[in-house]
Design a protein around this motif. Structure first.
Motif, PDB file in Angstrom:
ATOM      1  N   UNK A 269       1.471   7.168  -4.915  1.00  9.24           N
ATOM      2  CA  UNK A 269       2.305   6.006  -4.605  1.00  9.24           C
ATOM      3  C   UNK A 269       1.390   4.931  -4.049  1.00  9.24           C
ATOM      4  N   UNK A 270       1.783   3.673  -4.265  1.00  7.14           N
ATOM      5  CA  UNK A 270       0.975   2.579  -3.712  1.00  7.14           C
ATOM      6  C   UNK A 270       1.765   1.858  -2.624  1.00  7.14           C
ATOM      7  N   UNK A 271       1.095   1.571  -1.531  1.00  3.07           N
ATOM      8  CA  UNK A 271       1.704   0.784  -0.462  1.00  3.07           C
ATOM      9  C   UNK A 271       0.868  -0.486  -0.306  1.00  3.07           C
ATOM     10  N   UNK A 272       1.531  -1.635  -0.214  1.00  2.00           N
ATOM     11  CA  UNK A 272       0.791  -2.887  -0.024  1.00  2.00           C
ATOM     12  C   UNK A 272       1.282  -3.562   1.258  1.00  2.00           C
ATOM     13  N   UNK A 320      -1.480   6.853  -1.616  1.00  2.00           N
ATOM     14  CA  UNK A 320      -1.415   8.162  -0.963  1.00  2.00           C
ATOM     15  C   UNK A 320      -0.618   9.071  -1.907  1.00  2.00           C
ATOM     16  N   UNK A 321      -0.486  10.338  -1.562  1.00  2.00           N
ATOM     17  CA  UNK A 321       0.289  11.210  -2.446  1.00  2.00           C
ATOM     18  C   UNK A 321       1.774  10.874  -2.293  1.00  2.00           C
ATOM     19  N   UNK A 322       2.526  11.174  -3.345  1.00  2.00           N
ATOM     20  CA  UNK A 322       3.974  10.923  -3.313  1.00  2.00           C
ATOM     21  C   UNK A 322       4.605  11.706  -2.149  1.00  2.00           C
ATOM     22  N   UNK A 323       4.062  12.893  -1.872  1.00  2.00           N
ATOM     23  CA  UNK A 323       4.610  13.721  -0.791  1.00  2.00           C
ATOM     24  C   UNK A 323       4.466  13.048   0.568  1.00  2.00           C
ATOM     25  N   UNK A 324       3.396  12.269   0.724  1.00  2.00           N
ATOM     26  CA  UNK A 324       3.136  11.632   2.026  1.00  2.00           C
ATOM     27  C   UNK A 324       3.791  10.261   2.156  1.00  2.00           C
ATOM     28  N   UNK A 325       4.468   9.794   1.087  1.00  2.00           N
ATOM     29  CA  UNK A 325       4.937   8.408   1.073  1.00  2.00           C
ATOM     30  C   UNK A 325       5.862   8.079   2.253  1.00  2.00           C
ATOM     31  N   UNK A 328       3.985   7.825   5.417  1.00  2.00           N
ATOM     32  CA  UNK A 328       3.088   6.661   5.421  1.00  2.00           C
ATOM     33  C   UNK A 328       3.886   5.374   5.662  1.00  2.00           C
ATOM     34  N   UNK A 329       5.070   5.274   5.053  1.00  2.00           N
ATOM     35  CA  UNK A 329       5.896   4.062   5.239  1.00  2.00           C
ATOM     36  C   UNK A 329       6.337   3.931   6.697  1.00  2.00           C
ATOM     37  N   UNK A 330       6.721   5.054   7.247  1.00  2.00           N
ATOM     38  CA  UNK A 330       7.151   5.069   8.657  1.00  2.00           C
ATOM     39  C   UNK A 330       6.027   4.589   9.577  1.00  2.00           C
ATOM     40  N   UNK A 331       4.832   5.124   9.343  1.00  2.00           N
ATOM     41  CA  UNK A 331       3.680   4.767  10.186  1.00  2.00           C
ATOM     42  C   UNK A 331       3.357   3.285  10.025  1.00  2.00           C
ATOM     43  N   UNK A 332       3.352   2.802   8.758  1.00  2.00           N
ATOM     44  CA  UNK A 332       3.002   1.396   8.521  1.00  2.00           C
ATOM     45  C   UNK A 332       4.026   0.457   9.161  1.00  2.00           C
ATOM     46  N   UNK A 343       4.376  -8.213   5.600  1.00  2.00           N
ATOM     47  CA  UNK A 343       5.404  -7.545   4.781  1.00  2.00           C
ATOM     48  C   UNK A 343       4.861  -6.262   4.187  1.00  2.00           C
ATOM     49  N   UNK A 344       5.793  -5.352   3.892  1.00  2.00           N
ATOM     50  CA  UNK A 344       5.362  -4.076   3.324  1.00  2.00           C
ATOM     51  C   UNK A 344       6.117  -3.844   2.019  1.00  2.00           C
ATOM     52  N   UNK A 345       5.396  -3.541   0.955  1.00  2.00           N
ATOM     53  CA  UNK A 345       6.071  -3.151  -0.289  1.00  2.00           C
ATOM     54  C   UNK A 345       5.433  -1.865  -0.815  1.00  2.00           C
ATOM     55  N   UNK A 346       6.207  -1.096  -1.582  1.00  2.00           N
ATOM     56  CA  UNK A 346       5.620   0.114  -2.148  1.00  2.00           C
ATOM     57  C   UNK A 346       6.086   0.294  -3.589  1.00  2.00           C
ATOM     58  N   UNK A 347       5.363   1.174  -4.307  1.00  2.00           N
ATOM     59  CA  UNK A 347       5.628   1.368  -5.730  1.00  2.00           C
ATOM     60  C   UNK A 347       5.308   2.825  -6.088  1.00  2.00           C
TER      61      UNK A 347
END
Ligand code: ADP
Ligand code: ASP
Ligand code: MG
Length: 423
Positions: A269-272, A320-325, A328-332, A343-347
């Motif tokens: 997964x990608x987080x920006x 990061x891995x899909x499992x960690x998404x 990771x979003x929570x932490x960010x 801003x935070x976006x993910x894909x």
């Protein structure tokens, strides 16, 4: 008499006929005068089925209880395999991971082996038995059962080979070796006769499922050379030859090649993070928090800084891995509260395609050749990262297999089980 450690993956013990076939192969090895220790995985898709069963009851199962559940799969295999061996007159005994002496840390679902007390295994071997050990599991200091992460039976086998100082370690799977790419996805992929630790480490990290990453790290650290072979090939006493891919510390000179393989990882997964302040300490703060939460971050790219509202800022994207998404979003989100206006976006519709080879960085034009292959296939590159021996591109998930095939064929890897010539 030497010790041979053999490992059979889930696909090798998916049904009764496959159990019989594996048993005949083990019995043949013992007849050659070897002490045989076998590590076995759960039959077929048992681990996935168990995960699904838990998912029907809870969306956030306790990791400890998941380990109690998931470890049952391997326990089925050891008992069935031991019975099958006894049935054909080969003395055998099954041992769970804890019985076989596997001790781990307490990181449930991804535990690390800390030690193997091999006394019980050696005692059973001395009594003339084949020892069948459940892969993927151990015991932590508290006495709780742990599992070693998906594909963890590979780690059980490599670690056991190291602790037993085995003469040979054979990893049997449903493919007859390590290929230039996943043969299920790339029909032109070719089998490599040998591959170095560094190459297979990078291939595993790039998503090639053939060996679990941690098991190869362990093999490299302890110098365990091993071979990847097919359990479906004819047995040596049926006219077959034991031939697969040897995983070695250093390649023979005739095997030196620029690119050894191409892999795809679809579980990313990608987080920006958009508009972060462009000043020292910001990246450290973001990735420090992710590290503390044990999120494994892979590709990281920071855009060139721009000035908005008078202050410099930049975007940072990472995978990061899909499992960690979720984590990771929570932490960010938590970290971003300190930086107003970001801003935070993910894909998740992304996949990573990588080329791996011991001389990737030191050969001109390798990156350009990869990008050209992608361009000719109409694949847009969304992120790029590189290391000494790897170049990875993030692409749309729907184009991943086309991208993989295009890159594989552009480097003529199908032929390059025959080596690609040097600089
Ligand atoms: P096991 O159940 O024996 O542990 P796995 O399914 O974990 O087997 O791994 C074997 C699979 O890995 C193969 O069926 C193949 O599709 C996949 N694979 C991915 N990349 C490669 C590669 N480069 N070479 C060989 N197999 C690969
Ligand atoms: N059964 C476990 C899994 O499916 C371990 C293994 O197969 O190596 O991940
Ligand atoms: Mg596996």
């Amino acid at each position: 008499m030497g010790i041979v450690v053999q490992k059979y993956g889930g696909s090798s013990v998916a049904n009764a006929e496959k159990f019989r076939r594996v048993a005949r192969r083990i019995a043949w090895k013992r007849q050659q005068g070897e002490d045989v220790v076998v590590v076995v995985s759960a039959p077929g898709d048992t681990t996935d089925d168990l995960l699904e069963k838990a998912g029907e009851l809870t969306s956030s199962p306790s990791a400890r209880e998941m380990d109690v559940l998931l470890s049952t799969g391997e326990q089925i295999s050891i008992a069935l395999l031991s019975m099958t061996l006894q049935e054909i007159g080969c003395p055998a005994i099954s041992l769970t991971g804890p019985q076989a002496g596997f001790r781990t840390d307490d990181h449930h679902r991804g535990a690390k082996i800390s030690h193997i007390d091999t006394r019980r295994i050696k005692q059973e071997l001395a009594e003339g038995k084949v020892v069948i050990v459940a892969g993927f599991q151990g015991l932590d200091q508290r006495g709780d059962i742990t599992t070693l992460g998906r594909g963890g039976s590979d780690a059980s086998a490599i670690a056991l080979a190291a602790y037993l100082e085995a003469d040979h370690c054979q990893i049997f799977s449903d493919v007859d070796g390590v290929y230039t790419s996943d043969p299920r996805l790339v029909p032109t992929a070719a089998r490599l006769d040998e591959i170095s630790y560094d190459e297979i480490l990078e291939l595993a990290a790039a998503g090639a499922q053939v060996m679990q990453l941690r098991s190869v790290e362990f093999a490299k650290q302890y110098g365990v050379e091993f071979e990847v072979l097919s359990s479906l090939a004819p047995l040596p006493n049926e006219g077959g030859v034991e031939q697969g891919t040897k995983v070695v510390a250093a390649l023979s000179p005739h095997n030196n090649r620029v690119v050894s393989g191409v892999a795809v990882d679809s579980k990313v997964a990608r987080i920006t993070l958009l508009g972060l302040p462009d000043r020292p300490g910001v990246a450290a703060r973001v990735f420090g928090a992710l590290g503390k939460a044990k999120v494994n971050v892979d590709m990281i790219v920071q855009s060139a800084g721009t000035v908005a509202n008078g202050s410099p800022n930049a975007d940072i994207a990472f995978t990061c891995t899909r499992d960690d998404l979720d984590l990771a979003l929570e932490v960010c989100q938590e970290v971003l509260t300190v930086f107003p206006g970001t801003q935070l976006v993910y894909d998740i519709d992304v996949a990573k395609v990588s080329i791996v080879g011991s001389a990737v960085a030191s050969n001109y034009g390798v990156a350009a050749t990869m990008f050209e292959a992608l361009a000719n296939t109409g694949v847009n590159i969304e992120l790029i990262t590189g290391s000494e021996i790897k170049i990875s591109c993030l692409v749309r998930a729907s184009q991943a297999v086309d991208a993989l095939r295009a890159v594989h064929d552009k480097f003529e890897l199908g032929k390059s089980a025959v080596p690609v010539s040097g600089k």
